[in-house]
Scaffold this active site. Structure first.
Site, PDB file in Angstrom:
ATOM      1  N   GLU A 147       2.225   9.573   4.637  1.00  0.00           N
ATOM      2  CA  GLU A 147       1.615   8.407   4.001  1.00  0.00           C
ATOM      3  C   GLU A 147       2.656   7.637   3.182  1.00  0.00           C
ATOM      4  O   GLU A 147       2.889   7.963   2.015  1.00  0.00           O
ATOM      5  CB  GLU A 147       0.480   8.848   3.074  1.00  0.00           C
ATOM      6  CG  GLU A 147      -0.677   9.496   3.783  1.00  0.00           C
ATOM      7  CD  GLU A 147      -1.985   9.226   3.047  1.00  0.00           C
ATOM      8  OE1 GLU A 147      -2.865   8.608   3.642  1.00  0.00           O
ATOM      9  OE2 GLU A 147      -2.100   9.611   1.883  1.00  0.00           O
ATOM     10  N   GLY A 203      -8.612   5.644   4.149  1.00  0.00           N
ATOM     11  CA  GLY A 203      -9.244   5.390   2.859  1.00  0.00           C
ATOM     12  C   GLY A 203     -10.227   4.242   2.969  1.00  0.00           C
ATOM     13  O   GLY A 203     -11.392   4.429   3.340  1.00  0.00           O
ATOM     14  N   GLY A 204      -9.762   3.029   2.675  1.00  0.00           N
ATOM     15  CA  GLY A 204     -10.629   1.847   2.597  1.00  0.00           C
ATOM     16  C   GLY A 204     -11.584   1.679   3.772  1.00  0.00           C
ATOM     17  O   GLY A 204     -12.773   1.395   3.581  1.00  0.00           O
ATOM     18  N   HIS A 224      -1.762  14.278  -2.419  1.00  0.00           N
ATOM     19  CA  HIS A 224      -1.855  12.836  -2.156  1.00  0.00           C
ATOM     20  C   HIS A 224      -1.014  12.091  -3.196  1.00  0.00           C
ATOM     21  O   HIS A 224      -0.944  12.501  -4.362  1.00  0.00           O
ATOM     22  CB  HIS A 224      -3.326  12.400  -2.237  1.00  0.00           C
ATOM     23  CG  HIS A 224      -3.548  11.013  -1.720  1.00  0.00           C
ATOM     24  ND1 HIS A 224      -3.201   9.894  -2.433  1.00  0.00           N
ATOM     25  CD2 HIS A 224      -4.066  10.575  -0.536  1.00  0.00           C
ATOM     26  CE1 HIS A 224      -3.499   8.819  -1.720  1.00  0.00           C
ATOM     27  NE2 HIS A 224      -4.028   9.198  -0.570  1.00  0.00           N
ATOM     28  N   SER A 261      -3.648   2.122   5.269  1.00  0.00           N
ATOM     29  CA  SER A 261      -4.248   0.896   5.825  1.00  0.00           C
ATOM     30  C   SER A 261      -4.610   1.019   7.303  1.00  0.00           C
ATOM     31  O   SER A 261      -4.446   0.068   8.073  1.00  0.00           O
ATOM     32  CB  SER A 261      -3.324  -0.301   5.584  1.00  0.00           C
ATOM     33  OG  SER A 261      -3.119  -0.497   4.200  1.00  0.00           O
ATOM     34  N   ASN A 289     -11.060   9.578   3.631  1.00  0.00           N
ATOM     35  CA  ASN A 289     -10.775   9.897   2.229  1.00  0.00           C
ATOM     36  C   ASN A 289     -11.490   8.877   1.351  1.00  0.00           C
ATOM     37  O   ASN A 289     -11.020   7.752   1.196  1.00  0.00           O
ATOM     38  CB  ASN A 289      -9.248   9.846   2.007  1.00  0.00           C
ATOM     39  CG  ASN A 289      -8.882  10.089   0.556  1.00  0.00           C
ATOM     40  OD1 ASN A 289      -9.723  10.451  -0.258  1.00  0.00           O
ATOM     41  ND2 ASN A 289      -7.607   9.883   0.220  1.00  0.00           N
ATOM     42  N   TRP A 290     -12.613   9.288   0.794  1.00  0.00           N
ATOM     43  CA  TRP A 290     -13.403   8.353  -0.014  1.00  0.00           C
ATOM     44  C   TRP A 290     -12.789   8.114  -1.392  1.00  0.00           C
ATOM     45  O   TRP A 290     -13.254   7.266  -2.133  1.00  0.00           O
ATOM     46  CB  TRP A 290     -14.830   8.886  -0.176  1.00  0.00           C
ATOM     47  CG  TRP A 290     -15.698   8.711   1.034  1.00  0.00           C
ATOM     48  CD1 TRP A 290     -15.340   8.194   2.246  1.00  0.00           C
ATOM     49  CD2 TRP A 290     -17.097   9.046   1.146  1.00  0.00           C
ATOM     50  NE1 TRP A 290     -16.423   8.186   3.104  1.00  0.00           N
ATOM     51  CE2 TRP A 290     -17.510   8.706   2.452  1.00  0.00           C
ATOM     52  CE3 TRP A 290     -18.020   9.600   0.279  1.00  0.00           C
ATOM     53  CZ2 TRP A 290     -18.814   8.911   2.898  1.00  0.00           C
ATOM     54  CZ3 TRP A 290     -19.321   9.809   0.723  1.00  0.00           C
ATOM     55  CH2 TRP A 290     -19.714   9.456   2.016  1.00  0.00           C
ATOM     56  N   LYS A 291     -11.813   8.899  -1.753  1.00  0.00           N
ATOM     57  CA  LYS A 291     -11.202   8.797  -3.086  1.00  0.00           C
ATOM     58  C   LYS A 291     -12.305   8.849  -4.152  1.00  0.00           C
ATOM     59  O   LYS A 291     -13.309   9.529  -3.962  1.00  0.00           O
ATOM     60  CB  LYS A 291     -10.335   7.543  -3.175  1.00  0.00           C
ATOM     61  CG  LYS A 291      -9.323   7.477  -2.019  1.00  0.00           C
ATOM     62  CD  LYS A 291      -8.280   6.429  -2.177  1.00  0.00           C
ATOM     63  CE  LYS A 291      -7.331   6.478  -0.978  1.00  0.00           C
ATOM     64  NZ  LYS A 291      -6.211   5.563  -1.086  1.00  0.00           N
ATOM     65  N   GLY A 303      -3.667   1.368   0.919  1.00  0.00           N
ATOM     66  CA  GLY A 303      -4.563   0.394   0.287  1.00  0.00           C
ATOM     67  C   GLY A 303      -4.019  -1.014   0.226  1.00  0.00           C
ATOM     68  O   GLY A 303      -4.556  -1.860  -0.484  1.00  0.00           O
TER      69      GLY A 303
END
Ligand code: PGA
Length: 237
Positions: free
Chosen positions: A158, A214-215, A101, A195, A7-9, A164
């Site tokens: 989540e 994500g990150g 989300h 995370s 998920n690049w957001k 994050g």
């Protein structure tokens, strides 16, 4: 088959996406990543980069990667300025879509009803919704969704505090949450997100059907490390 969803957001532009794919291709080749693939990797870039990602997948011969979108309009196409409908994404080879989300719920005020409408739009257009849930959303969200759709979606657990933050959830607690989700939604696959990185991905694959990242997906290097760790885990179990 375990699912790994990047998920690049709201990150990356055309240039950095091209760089990401160059690096990803190089490293994937070096590590012989997809020779014996036991995981399915999905990239969900911002909508503005979907066409570019489709093109880069072809150019780099990375057809093993699937494409997802980070959101979908709750409406069919029409007079909804700024909204991206399922129809707008036709031809882009999008197969999955993130729905609900916590960042959409918080910053864009999406409630359970809006999220349920998005699930419906996705399914009607043959996109697989990845329905994001926190603990307090399981029952209220399920109540707004047509039960016929439960078996057609993928759930993602989540916990907001794990997103994050570097404070990934305890896998034992994730296992309990997954049980709660499956009690309501049936035997739907459940991903964990919050995370996730190369060092902890194995512990989640032990208890769920995949991860939402994500990150650790923003740099090709860290994402490749995570996929390698996932493959080792899946192969050895
Ligand atoms: P994170 O994000 O991996 O950066 O915690 C996960 C997500 O929000 O889907």
């Amino acid at each position: 088959m375990k699912l790994i969803v990047a998920n690049w957001k709201s990150n990356h532009n055309i240039d950095s996406t091209r760089e990401w794919f160059e690096k990803f291709k190089l490293l994937a080749k070096q590590k012989q990543l997809f020779n014996n693939s036991v995981v399915q990797v999905v990239i969900t870039p911002p909508h503005s980069l979907l066409a570019e990602v489709k093109q880069l997948i072809t150019v780099h011969g990375l057809g093993i990667l699937k494409i997802g979108a980070q959101d979908i309009s709750q409406f069919e196409s029409g007079s909804y300025t700024g909204a991206i409908s399922a129809k707008n994404m036709e031809g882009l080879e999008v197969e999955y879509v993130l729905v609900g989300h916590s960042e959409r719920r918080k910053h864009f005020f999406e409630n359970d009803e809006v999220v349920a409408a998005k699930v419906e739009r996705a399914i009607q257009h043959n996109l697989t919704p990845i329905l994001c849930l926190s603990r307090d959303k399981i029952t209220s969200q399920a109540n707004t969704i047509n039960p016929d759709y439960y078996s057609q979606l993928i759930a993602a657990y989540e916990p907001v505090e794990a997103i994050g933050s570097g404070c990934n959830a305890d896998p034992a607690d994730v296992a309990k949450a997954i049980k709660d989700i499956q009690q309501v939604f049936g035997e739907t696959p459940v991903l964990y997100g919050g995370s996730v990185c190369a060092d902890n991905v194995a512990s989640y694959l032990e208890v769920c059907n995949g991860v939402l990242v994500g990150g650790a997906s923003l740099e090709a290097e860290s994402f490749i490390d995570l996929i390698v760790a996932a493959q080792i885990k899946v192969t050895s179990s």
